[in-house]
Write an enzyme that holds these catalytic residues in place. Structure first.
Site, mmCIF file in Angstrom:
data_model
loop_
_atom_site.group_PDB
_atom_site.id
_atom_site.type_symbol
_atom_site.label_atom_id
_atom_site.label_comp_id
_atom_site.label_asym_id
_atom_site.label_seq_id
_atom_site.Cartn_x
_atom_site.Cartn_y
_atom_site.Cartn_z
ATOM 1 N N GLU A 506 -75.120 143.174 29.464
ATOM 2 C CA GLU A 506 -73.933 143.974 29.102
ATOM 3 C C GLU A 506 -72.639 143.318 29.578
ATOM 4 O OE1 GLU A 506 -74.119 148.203 29.531
ATOM 5 O OE2 GLU A 506 -75.968 148.322 28.376
HETATM 6 C C1 LIG Z 1 -83.293 140.658 30.878
HETATM 7 C C2 LIG Z 1 -82.285 140.638 29.782
HETATM 8 C C3 LIG Z 1 -82.233 141.665 28.866
HETATM 9 C C4 LIG Z 1 -81.357 141.595 27.787
HETATM 10 N N1 LIG Z 1 -81.396 142.577 26.823
HETATM 11 C C5 LIG Z 1 -80.679 142.378 25.682
HETATM 12 C C6 LIG Z 1 -80.832 143.267 24.567
HETATM 13 O O1 LIG Z 1 -81.576 144.243 24.624
HETATM 14 N N2 LIG Z 1 -80.138 142.997 23.441
HETATM 15 C C7 LIG Z 1 -79.297 141.931 23.342
HETATM 16 O O2 LIG Z 1 -78.720 141.737 22.291
HETATM 17 N N3 LIG Z 1 -79.112 141.097 24.381
HETATM 18 C C8 LIG Z 1 -79.794 141.277 25.538
HETATM 19 N N4 LIG Z 1 -79.620 140.416 26.594
HETATM 20 C C9 LIG Z 1 -78.663 139.332 26.480
HETATM 21 C C10 LIG Z 1 -77.486 139.402 27.417
HETATM 22 O O3 LIG Z 1 -76.555 140.318 26.939
HETATM 23 C C11 LIG Z 1 -76.953 137.980 27.550
HETATM 24 O O4 LIG Z 1 -77.873 137.298 28.377
HETATM 25 C C12 LIG Z 1 -75.569 137.917 28.088
HETATM 26 O O5 LIG Z 1 -74.680 138.302 27.106
HETATM 27 C C13 LIG Z 1 -75.193 136.532 28.597
HETATM 28 O O6 LIG Z 1 -75.544 135.525 27.702
HETATM 29 P P1 LIG Z 1 -76.314 134.234 28.234
HETATM 30 O O7 LIG Z 1 -77.432 134.683 29.085
HETATM 31 O O8 LIG Z 1 -76.643 133.387 27.069
HETATM 32 O O9 LIG Z 1 -75.269 133.501 29.168
HETATM 33 P P2 LIG Z 1 -74.088 132.530 28.695
HETATM 34 O O10 LIG Z 1 -73.271 133.190 27.656
HETATM 35 O O11 LIG Z 1 -74.660 131.206 28.400
HETATM 36 O O12 LIG Z 1 -73.209 132.462 30.003
HETATM 37 C C14 LIG Z 1 -73.466 131.557 31.076
HETATM 38 C C15 LIG Z 1 -72.456 131.827 32.177
HETATM 39 O O13 LIG Z 1 -71.142 131.523 31.726
HETATM 40 C C16 LIG Z 1 -70.270 132.614 31.934
HETATM 41 N N5 LIG Z 1 -69.316 132.636 30.820
HETATM 42 C C17 LIG Z 1 -69.569 132.572 29.498
HETATM 43 N N6 LIG Z 1 -68.427 132.610 28.794
HETATM 44 C C18 LIG Z 1 -67.422 132.702 29.691
HETATM 45 C C19 LIG Z 1 -66.000 132.763 29.607
HETATM 46 N N7 LIG Z 1 -65.351 132.743 28.448
HETATM 47 N N8 LIG Z 1 -65.292 132.842 30.739
HETATM 48 C C20 LIG Z 1 -65.910 132.849 31.945
HETATM 49 N N9 LIG Z 1 -67.240 132.793 32.087
HETATM 50 C C21 LIG Z 1 -67.995 132.713 30.975
HETATM 51 C C22 LIG Z 1 -71.149 133.840 31.981
HETATM 52 O O14 LIG Z 1 -70.562 134.842 32.784
HETATM 53 C C23 LIG Z 1 -72.413 133.281 32.624
HETATM 54 O O15 LIG Z 1 -72.268 133.316 34.011
HETATM 55 C C24 LIG Z 1 -80.472 140.487 27.682
HETATM 56 C C25 LIG Z 1 -80.502 139.483 28.639
HETATM 57 C C26 LIG Z 1 -81.393 139.525 29.671
HETATM 58 C C27 LIG Z 1 -81.426 138.395 30.658
#
Ligand SMILES: Cc1cc2nc3c(=O)[nH]c(=O)nc-3n(C[C@H](O)[C@H](O)[C@H](O)COP(=O)(O)OP(=O)(O)OC[C@H]3O[C@@H](n4cnc5c(N)ncnc54)[C@H](O)[C@@H]3O)c2cc1C
Length: 828
Positions: A506
Site C-alpha cells: 500500500e
Molecule cells: C506481501 C505482499 C503483498 C502484496 N499484495 C498486493 C496485492 O494484493 N495487490 C497488488 O496489486 N499488489 C500487491 N503487492 C505489491 C505492493 O503494492 C508493491 O510491492 C509495492 O507497491 C512496491 O513495489 P515493489 O515491491 O516493486 O518495489 P519498488 O517499486 O521496486 O520499490 C523499491 C524501493 O524504491 C522505493 N521507491 C520507488 N519509487 C520511488 C520514488 N519515486 N521515490 C522514492 N522512493 C521510491 C520504494 O519505496 C522501495 O523502497 C504486494 C506486495 C507484497 C510484498
C-alpha cells in the site's frame, strides 16, 4: 525617537501580519509611520517641511498603496509572478491529479494552514463501536483468535486451517465493508480496524487474510462503482465468502509506479457464449497478489485502448478495472509466492489475449479509463484503516508480551525489565503503543465521518509500520534467545519476519514518506498552493491571472502571518499560542499550535523555492513529512487523553510522548535548515523558527523508567496500553503462558524478595540436590503457603521461558523448487 519609531514599526508590522491585514491597511500604517519620522523633537515638537524628506518617508506607503488597487497590482505584481510561477510550480500529471482529487483534507489542512482550529479536532466523533460491532468483537473475533494455532498455520500448513477459513467465511469476516443490503456486515471503519487488529495480534497471516478483502479490492470497488447487475451478482456471494476476491495491480515492471503497468486491454469484438460480443482482449502479468492462489474473483487493473474506436473517439482510454472469475478460460492463477515465509496466500496471475465481455469492466463502460481515480479513492480510505490497524496492534502485542517477559525473566537476580538498559526500549514501546493507538482510532473515526484522508492515511501508514518495526525489534532484543528460537512456543518471530510486508505494501514506506506525504499534502492541504497551480495551468492567460491574483494575495498575507507568528512563538517558546483547554495539557496544545505555525512557514517556502524540484529533493520533503506526522501524532494523543477522561495515570505517558515529539520536530527542522539549498532563506527560517535556539529535550530517563515499571504490573494501565490485543490467560496457550506467569510472579513478589534476601545473606544455599524453597521453609524464612505461592510462580516462569527443540531430522523441507523466478528457472 528613532529607536521608538523602529520599535513602533516592528510592533505595527507584526500586528498587521498576525491579523493578515489587507494591503491598504499596510499602506495606511506606512503613511502614519512615514509622517511620524518627519516629526522633529529639536527645540519642541514640529514637522519638517523638506519635500525630499517627505517623498522618501511616504514612498513605502505609496508603493504599498499601488498594490491595493487591483488593476495596478495585477499589472505590477501578479502578471510577472504568474509567469515565474508557471515555470517553477510542480506540474501535476493526470494520475497525480486523480490521486489529489481522490482524497479529502481535514486536520492536515489545519496544520498546513499554521493555525489549527482545535474545535475541529475535538468535534470528531469518539472512536466507539455500535453494540453489534462490540458483540462481534467479543464473540466471533475472540472465537476465531482462540481457534488459530499460528505455528501450525505458518509452519505446518503454510495456510490457515480449513476450520478457520470456514469460520471466517461463515461469520462474514470477508465482507465487513459490504453493506447489509447486500448481506455484508456493513461495519464502520472503526470496527473493521479493531477486528483486523485483534486477529492480527494472534496471527499476522490471519490478520492479512481478513484485511485484504476488506481493503482496496473487488468488494469496495463494487460497492462504490459497480453496476446494479454486478452488485447483484457478486456482493452477497463476497459477503458470505462464497467468492474469495483478490486485486491485481502490481506487475514485474510496475511496483511503486503502478500506473506504469504493461498490462493491456484492447476493445474488440469476439465470440462469447456463442454470440458476437463487444469486449476487451486482455493480457496481464501480475505478481505479489494477496489471496490470488485461493481467489475465485480477480480484480484486474490494465491500460485500455480502443484502436478501432468502438467505444468513441478516444484511443488511449486509460487505466481500467475489470472483474474476471479465476476459472475463466485463459486465466493462470494458483501458484504461490512465499512472502517473508508467512502463511497468507499471495501469488502471481497471468493471462494472454483473454477475451472478456464489456460487462466485466467494474462499473461498465461508463467507468472505462477511470480506474486510477477509483483506486485512489478507495486507497485514501482503505489505507487509513488496514495497515495502521496491523501496525498499531503489532506494537501493542509486542508490548503486551514483552512487558510480561521482562518482568518474569530474571538475570543477575532481578527482572530484566528493571535494568535501565532494558527499561529504555520497553518504555519506548509504551509511548508508541499509546500514541499510535490514538492516531489509529482518530483516523478511523475520520473515515466514519465520511472523510477520505489521503494525506493523513499516507503518513499514518508509513509511521505506524516503521514504528511497528522499531517496537518489534525492541521486543526481540528484550526477549533475547527466547524470541530467536522459532517453534510453536514462539509468539514474536512471525511478526518480526513479516514486518517488511507491511513496510512494502500500500505504498512502500520510503516512497510514501519522501515523495508522497509532504508533496501531496502541500498540494492538497495548503490553503493557496492548489489554487495557484490550477490557475497556472489554465489555458486562458487572463482568467489564469485573475484566479492567480486572488490566491496569490491570500498567499502573501498567509506568509507574512506565518513569519510573524513563528517569530513571536519562538521568542515566547509558544507560551501565547492557542490552546482550547486550560488544564495540565494546555502547554502541549500550545506547542502543537506553535510548531504548526512554523511548519506552515517552512513548508510554504520549501514548496515555493523547490517548486518542481520537490519530487527530487526527497530528503527535505521526507523531513517535512516527519514534522507533519509528529504534529498529527501529538494532536491524536491529546485527543485520546481527552476522550478517555484525562486519566491521571496516563499523564506521564502523554508528557513523555509530547517531549519526544517536540524534540523530534526540532531535529527535523534543524535537518531542513542545515540542508536547504538557499542560504538566505535557510538562515532567515532558522531565525524565525528558533530565534532563541533549540531547547527541547526528549523524555528523561527517570520519567521513562517509571513507564517501564508501570507496564510490567498486571492491571488497568497495562491493559489500556495494550487494549485491542487478544489476551489469553490459559497457561497452555502460546501467549497465555506469559500472562499466567506474570500474575503468579506478581502474587509471589513480596515472598520472592524475602527469599532472595535470604539467599544473598547466605541463610539459604542454592544446591543441586535440594530445593532452596524447602530450605527456606525449614529455616523459618517462608511459610508453607509462601512456599506454595513461590513454587507456582517458579513453575509458571519456567514454562514461560522455555523454547522448542526438534528431533535432529525434523527440520528442513522437501518442497519442490519454484518453477519460475531466476533461481527456479536455473534449477529446472
Ligand atoms: C506481501 C505482499 C503483498 C502484496 N499484495 C498486493 C496485492 O494484493 N495487490 C497488488 O496489486 N499488489 C500487491 N503487492 C505489491 C505492493 O503494492 C508493491 O510491492 C509495492 O507497491 C512496491 O513495489 P515493489 O515491491 O516493486 O518495489 P519498488 O517499486 O521496486 O520499490 C523499491 C524501493 O524504491 C522505493 N521507491 C520507488 N519509487 C520511488 C520514488 N519515486 N521515490 C522514492 N522512493 C521510491 C520504494 O519505496 C522501495 O523502497 C504486494 C506486495 C507484497 C510484498
Amino acid at each position: 525617537m528613532w529607536l521608538m519609531l523602529t520599535l513602533l514599526g516592528i510592533a505595527g508590522a507584526l500586528t498587521l501580519a498576525m491579523r493578515r491585514a489587507p494591503v491598504w491597511q499596510w499602506a495606511l500604517a506606512a503613511a502614519v509611520l512615514g509622517a511620524l519620522t518627519r516629526i522633529s523633537t529639536e527645540n519642541g515638537l514640529w514637522l519638517r517641511t523638506d519635500v525630499t524628506g517627505w517623498v522618501l518617508a511616504l514612498l513605502p506607503a505609496v508603493l504599498l498603496g499601488l498594490f491595493a488597487v487591483p488593476a495596478l497590482r495585477k499589472a505590477i505584481l501578479t502578471a510577472p509572478a504568474y509567469g515565474m510561477v508557471k515555470k517553477i510550480l510542480p506540474r501535476v500529471s493526470r494520475t497525480e491529479q486523480e490521486a489529489l482529487d481522490a482524497g479529502t483534507v481535514g486536520w492536515d489542512a489545519e496544520l498546513f494552514a499554521g493555525r489549527p482550529d482545535w474545535r475541529k479536532l475535538l468535534e470528531i466523533r469518539k472512536p466507539t463501536l455500535s453494540a453489534e460491532e462490540q458483540a462481534f468483537l467479543d464473540g466471533p473475533v475472540e472465537q476465531v483468535c482462540a481457534m488459530i494455532d499460528d505455528w501450525q498455520t505458518r509452519h505446518e500448513r503454510a495456510d490457515l486451517s480449513p476450520e478457520v477459513w470456514q469460520f471466517l467465511k461463515d461469520k462474514g469476516f470477508l465482507g465487513m465493508l459490504i453493506g447489509r443490503e447486500h448481506g455484508g456486515l456493513g461495519f464502520s471503519a472503526q470496527a473493521q480496524s479493531q477486528v483486523v487488529s485483534k486477529i492480527a495480534s494472534r496471527s499476522v497471516a490471519a490478520g492479512i487474510t481478513v484485511m485484504v478483502p476488506n481493503s482496496l479490492g473487488p468488494g469496495e470497488l463494487l460497492e462504490k462503482y459497480g453496476t446494479a447487475a454486478q452488485k447483484e451478482k457478486y456482493l452477497a456471494r463476497l459477503a458470505k465468502g462464497q467468492e474469495v476476491p483478490c486485486f491485481a495491480l502490481t506487475g514485474p515492471h510496475a511496483g511503486s509506479d503502478a500506473a506504469g503497468m504493461r498490462d493491456i486491454g484492447v476493445v474488440c469484438h469476439d465470440i462469447y457464449e456463442g454470440k458476437k460480443t463487444l469486449g476487451v482482449r486482455l493480457s496481464w502479468d501480475k505478481r505479489y497478489i494477496t489471496l490470488a492462489p485461493v481467489a475465485t474473483l480477480i480484480g484486474l487493473a490494465f491500460h485500455l485502448t480502443d484502436p478501432d474506436h468502438l467505444l468513441g473517439d478516444t484511443e488511449n482510454i486509460g487505466i481500467t478495472l475489470a472483474l474476471v472469475p479465476a476459472d475463466f478460460k485463459g486465466v493462470e492463477i494458483g501458484r504461490r509466492h512465499y512472502p517473508a515465509r508467512s502463511a497468507f496466500m499471495n501469488g502471481p496471475t497471468r493471462g494472454r489475449n483473454v477475451f472478456v465481455p464489456m460487462d466485466f469492466l467494474i462499473g461498465g463502460t461508463e467507468y472505462a479509463g477511470q480506474g486510477w481515480r477509483m483506486l485512489m479513492e478507495c486507497l485514501a480510505t482503505g489505507r487509513a484503516i488496514s495497515l495502521p490497524a496491523i501496525g498499531t496492534v503489532s506494537i501493542k502485542q509486542a508490548l503486551r508480551v514483552t512487558s510480561a517477559y521482562a518482568r518474569i525473566r530474571r538475570q543477575f537476580g532481578i527482572p530484566v525489565g528493571m535494568m535501565e538498559g532494558v527499561a529504555e526500549p520497553l518504555s519506548r514501546m509504551v509511548r508508541s503503543a499509546y500514541a499510535y493507538e490514538a492516531a489509529r482510532g482518530l483516523t478511523a473515526s475520520m473515515v466514519d465521518e465520511g472523510q477520505r484522508p489521503s494525506v493523513l492515511s499516507a503518513l499514518l501508514k508509513y509511521k505506524t509500520t516503521d514504528e511497528m518495526r522499531n517496537c518489534v525489534n525492541d521486543a526481540m532484543d528484550i526477549h533475547g534467545g527466547r524470541a530467536v528460537q522459532d517453534g510453536p512456543s514462539n509468539y514474536l518471530f512471525a511478526g518480526y519476519a513479516t514486518t517488511p510486508v507491511a513496510i512494502t505494501v500500500e505504498g512502500a514506506n520510503i516512497l510514501t514518506r519522501s515523495l508522497i506525504t509532504f508533496a501531496q499534502g502541500a498540494l492538497r492541504a495548503h490553503p493557496y498552493l492548489y489554487a495557484e497551480i490550477a490557475a497556472a495551468q489554465q489555458a486562458d492567460r487572463r482568467e489564469g491571472i485573475e484566479a492567480f491574483d486572488r490566491a496569490f494575495s491570500g498567499h502573501i498575507s498567509f506568509m507574512l502571518r506565518n513569519m510573524a507568528g513563528s517569530l513571536l512563538h519562538g521568542l515566547s517558546f509558544g507560551a501565547f499560542a492557542a490552546t482550547p483547554v486550560q488544564h495540565e495539557m494546555s502547554r502541549w496544545y500550545r506547542q502543537v499550535s506553535r510548531y504548526a505555525q512554523s511548519f506552515a512557514l517552512v513548508g510554504d517556502w520549501t514548496v515555493a523555492f523547490l517548486g518542481g524540484d520537490l519530487k527530487r529533493k526527497q530528503r527535505l520533503s521526507g523531513r517535512m513529512a516527519d514534522i507533519l506526522a509528529d504534529l498529527y501524532l501529538m494532536s491524536a494523543v491529546l485527543r485520546r487523553y481527552e476522550d478517555e477522561g484525562r486519566i491521571a495515570e496516563d499523564r506521564a505517558v502523554v508528557d513523555a510522548v509530547m517531549r519526544d515529539r517536540v524534540h523530534a520536530i526540532e531535529q527535523s527542522f534543524a535537518g531542513v535548515f542545515a540542508n536547504f539549498p538557499n542560504p538566505v532563506l535557510r538562515n532567515l527560517m532558522r531565525v524565525l523558527v528558533f530565534p532563541l535556539g533549540r531547547h527541547s529535550r526528549p523524555a528523561s530517563d527517570r520519567e521513562t523508567h517509571r513507564l517501564a515499571r508501570a507496564v510490567m504490573q498486571p492491571g488497568e494501565f497495562r491493559d489500556r496500553m495494550t487494549k485491542g490485543t487478544y489476551v489469553s490467560t490459559d497457561p497452555r496457550d502460546v501467549t497465555g503462558v506469559l500472562e499466567d506467569a506474570l500474575i503468579k510472579v506478581i502474587r509471589a513478589e513480596e515472598i520472592e524478595t524475602r527469599f532472595i534476601r535470604a539467599v544473598k545473606k547466605g541463610q539459604v544455599v542454592r544446591r543441586l540436590d535440594r530445593d532452596a524453597i524447602t530450605d527456606a521453609v525449614e529455616a523459618g524464612i517462608l511459610t508453607e503457603a509462601d512456599a506454595a505461592t513461590l513454587r507456582l510462580a517458579d513453575q509458571a516462569t519456567d514454562r514461560a521461558i522455555r523454547v522448542d527443540d526438534f528431533a535432529f531430522d525434523a527440520l528442513g523441507t522437501r518442497q519442490s523448487r519454484p518453477a519460475t523466478g531466476m533461481l527456479g528457472e536455473a534449477a529446472e
